[in-house]
Write an enzyme that holds these catalytic residues in place. Structure first.
Site, mmCIF file in Angstrom:
data_model
loop_
_atom_site.group_PDB
_atom_site.id
_atom_site.type_symbol
_atom_site.label_atom_id
_atom_site.label_comp_id
_atom_site.label_asym_id
_atom_site.label_seq_id
_atom_site.Cartn_x
_atom_site.Cartn_y
_atom_site.Cartn_z
ATOM 1 N N GLU A 23 -17.123 12.737 -28.517
ATOM 2 C CA GLU A 23 -17.870 13.431 -27.455
ATOM 3 C C GLU A 23 -17.087 14.643 -26.953
ATOM 4 O O GLU A 23 -15.890 14.797 -27.245
ATOM 5 C CB GLU A 23 -18.169 12.477 -26.291
ATOM 6 N N LYS A 159 -14.419 2.225 -16.507
ATOM 7 C CA LYS A 159 -13.478 2.362 -15.382
ATOM 8 C C LYS A 159 -13.832 1.427 -14.245
ATOM 9 O O LYS A 159 -14.994 1.147 -14.003
ATOM 10 C CB LYS A 159 -13.496 3.794 -14.854
HETATM 11 N N1 PSU Z 1 -15.729 7.795 -18.299
HETATM 12 C C1 PSU Z 1 -14.455 8.248 -18.430
HETATM 13 N N2 PSU Z 1 -14.248 9.513 -18.832
HETATM 14 C C2 PSU Z 1 -15.282 10.369 -19.085
HETATM 15 C C3 PSU Z 1 -16.608 9.884 -18.945
HETATM 16 C C4 PSU Z 1 -16.786 8.605 -18.564
HETATM 17 O O1 PSU Z 1 -13.534 7.501 -18.193
HETATM 18 O O2 PSU Z 1 -15.030 11.527 -19.427
HETATM 19 C C5 PSU Z 1 -17.750 10.802 -19.270
HETATM 20 C C6 PSU Z 1 -18.396 10.402 -20.593
HETATM 21 O O3 PSU Z 1 -18.839 11.553 -21.247
HETATM 22 C C7 PSU Z 1 -19.569 9.558 -20.153
HETATM 23 C C8 PSU Z 1 -19.989 10.288 -18.900
HETATM 24 O O4 PSU Z 1 -20.604 9.487 -21.087
HETATM 25 O O5 PSU Z 1 -18.769 10.656 -18.270
HETATM 26 C C9 PSU Z 1 -20.843 9.436 -17.994
HETATM 27 O O6 PSU Z 1 -21.336 10.222 -16.969
HETATM 28 P P1 PSU Z 1 -22.493 9.682 -16.012
HETATM 29 O O7 PSU Z 1 -21.857 8.512 -15.298
HETATM 30 O O8 PSU Z 1 -22.801 10.831 -15.117
HETATM 31 O O9 PSU Z 1 -23.605 9.249 -16.900
#
Ligand code: PSU
Ligand code: MN
Length: 302
Positions: A23, A159
């Protein structure tokens, strides 16, 4: 859907060489420049060392790109105003002709359409804590996408800013297999374990590949979450992380940070509050996921 491939990825796809999707939100929003370039390059190296070709996915100047050239990677890492694009944001980014970073959801979506079955990341998005003083209702589209796109995502769990029991429940409701690799509990990103039991696990990469292959052949349509805990030497303790996370969350709530900006804000705050320690851990776990994903892709290609 029109995809632009790097020459290397196009060649690998043609020849059935194992490929691991990566990603780009982790590059644009997960780490500051130039640490993010280091991460991207080390990630690509470890995947090659373990027998696969890396395919970093992003929107580069309005084009869905699978496999980045160095110039494209640097543009993404340095630009500072890269749009975070989940699946619903893709069409806008394409029409506007901008550079966008793909999340777990949109990377899986694109990888599947490119014919790539294995994807390595750091951690997935999930269900945010909704209680008093937390961030309020917020469920990542990563979970929906896992339910409807046949890609195996290798991650170090999620996390601890998230509601991990609720995240596992949603994955269960969405029929997404969640398999531990060398662990029988759900990893908590910076920590090796959340203490939550997983429905299935294995120590054996060959068996893992067998399970992935069987699941994808079954045709239920869903993806899979492969949980690979942060290496012991890099891991933080649950108490350490809980304290940092509470402080980061208080900041985010206090500033009214919401929606797509929340995860990047929390990651930045954790890095600042821990004086860079959480980013070191993030790097170590991402590389470890790249390694396991490359081994998995290699087994699948046999
Ligand atoms: N969790 C992490 N690091 C990240 C992300 C999530 O520890 O960089 C990023 C990933 O790209 C994940 C996104 O798909 O954040 C999720 O965002 P949201 O919760 O807004 O869907
Ligand atoms: Mn969200």
């Amino acid at each position: 859907m029109k995809l632009s491939y790097s020459a290397e990825v196009a060649e690998a796809l043609k020849n059935g060489v194992p490929i691991v999707a990566l990603e780009s939100t982790i590059i644009s929003h997960g780490f500051p420049y130039p640490k993010n370039v280091e991460l991207a390059e080390e990630m690509e190296t470890i995947i090659r060392e373990n027998g696969a070709i890396p395919a970093t996915i992003a929107i580069i100047r309005g084009k869905i790109t699978v496999g980045l050239e160095l110039e494209e990677l640097l543009h993404l890492a340095k630009s500072g105003d890269v749009r975070k694009c989940s699946v619903r944001d893709l069409s806008m980014a394409l029409v506007d002709g901008v550079t966008g970073a793909t999340t777990v959801a949109s990377t899986s979506f694109i990888a599947a359409r490119a014919g790539i079955r294995v994807f390595a990341t750091g951690g997935i998005g999930g269900v945010h804590k909704a209680e008093e003083g937390a961030n309020g209702f917020d469920v990542s589209a990563d979970l929906l996408e896992l339910s409807r796109t046949g890609v195996a995502v290798v991650a170090a769990g999620a996390k601890s800013i998230l509601d991990l029991p609720a995240t596992l429940e949603v994955l269960e409701s969405f029929s997404v297999p969640v398999i531990g690799y060398q662990t029988d509990t759900f990893p908590a990103f910076h920590c090796r374990s959340s203490g939550l039991k997983l429905p299935a696990w294995t120590d054996n990469i060959g068996k893992l590949a067998d399970i992935v292959d069987t699941h994808l052949q079954l045709g239920s349509g869903s993806g899979m979450l492969i949980c690979n805990p942060v290496p012991e030497a890099a891991a933080m303790t649950n108490d350490e992380v809980d304290e940092l996370v509470m402080a980061a969350q208080r900041e985010a709530v206090g500033k009214g940070i919401k929606g797509a900006a929340l995860t990047p804000y929390i990651l930045g705050a954790l890095d600042r509050l821990s004086k860079g320690r959480t980013s070191e851990v993030n790097l170590a776990l991402a590389l470890n996921n790249g390694k396991v994903a490359a081994e998995l892709a290699s087994c699948l290609a046999r």
